[in-house]
Design an enzyme around this catalytic site. Structure first.
Site, PDB file in Angstrom:
ATOM      1  CG  PHE A 149       1.404  -8.322  -1.585  1.00 32.26           C
ATOM      2  CD1 PHE A 149       0.252  -7.426  -1.482  1.00 32.26           C
ATOM      3  CD2 PHE A 149       1.225  -9.354  -2.547  1.00 32.26           C
ATOM      4  CE1 PHE A 149      -0.992  -7.504  -2.348  1.00 32.26           C
ATOM      5  CE2 PHE A 149       0.138  -9.434  -3.281  1.00 32.26           C
ATOM      6  CZ  PHE A 149      -0.917  -8.335  -3.347  1.00 32.26           C
ATOM      7  CG  HIS A 150       8.347  -7.873  -0.705  1.00 34.57           C
ATOM      8  ND1 HIS A 150       8.026  -8.896  -1.573  1.00 34.57           N
ATOM      9  CD2 HIS A 150       9.529  -7.411  -1.328  1.00 34.57           C
ATOM     10  CE1 HIS A 150       8.953  -9.148  -2.338  1.00 34.57           C
ATOM     11  NE2 HIS A 150       9.846  -8.311  -2.388  1.00 34.57           N
ATOM     12  CB  ALA A 151       9.218  -2.194   1.102  1.00 29.54           C
TER      13      ALA A 151
END
Ligand code: TYD
Length: 130
Positions: free
Chosen positions: A46-48
């Site tokens: 749940f991140h970039a």
């Protein structure tokens, strides 16, 4: 989805895979980490990343990797120590469906740096879609 096939150098004794920066992994490997013992039903990621490049390989068990470029979402079941996914910068990633024996090995192009993370999906979409 940017998949990499790793050749086994195994023989009658079993399998062996070697990972080398700028050879079968397309960057200098500065950091290696692994995720194991993930509880049933738990999803991660749940991140970039603004700059970081990573290669993720399930060396035991399996998990589902979802890669989202802000317009398209692709998903792959990582279930082989011979298959990796190259996660370039500015891609939202989620990992789901971890099996209890899953060990997810991750090679990273740089040291851990919290300021390189984008952890808010709305902010990610704004940056990639302008
Ligand atoms: P995080 O990247 O949020 O895990 P995931 O994306 O797999 O869900 O990392 C979890 C925690 O571990 C967070 O507090 C940052 C820390 N961490 C490090 O200190 N070094 C590292 O190399 C990584 C990947 C995480």
């Amino acid at each position: 989805m940017n998949l990499i096939n790793f050749k086994s150098l195994g023989d009658a004794r079993g399998e062996l895979v070697a990972l080398e920066g700028h050879r079968n992994v397309p960057f200098d490997i500065k950091r290696v980490y692994y995720i194991s013992g993930t509880e049933s039903g738990v999803s991660r990621g749940f991140h970039a990343h603004k700059n970081l490049q990573q290669v993720a390989i399930c060396i035991s068990g399996s998990c589902r990797m979802v890669i989202d470029d802000g317009n398209n979402k692709e998903s792959v079941l990582l279930n082989s120590p011979f298959k990796g996914v190259l996660i370039s910068s500015m891609l939202w990633r989620e990992m789901h469906e971890f099996t209890s024996d899953c060990i997810l090995l991750v090679l990273a192009s740089d040291y851990y740096d919290e300021s390189d993370y984008i952890r808010d999906y709305g902010e990610f979409l704004e940056i990639v879609n302008g």
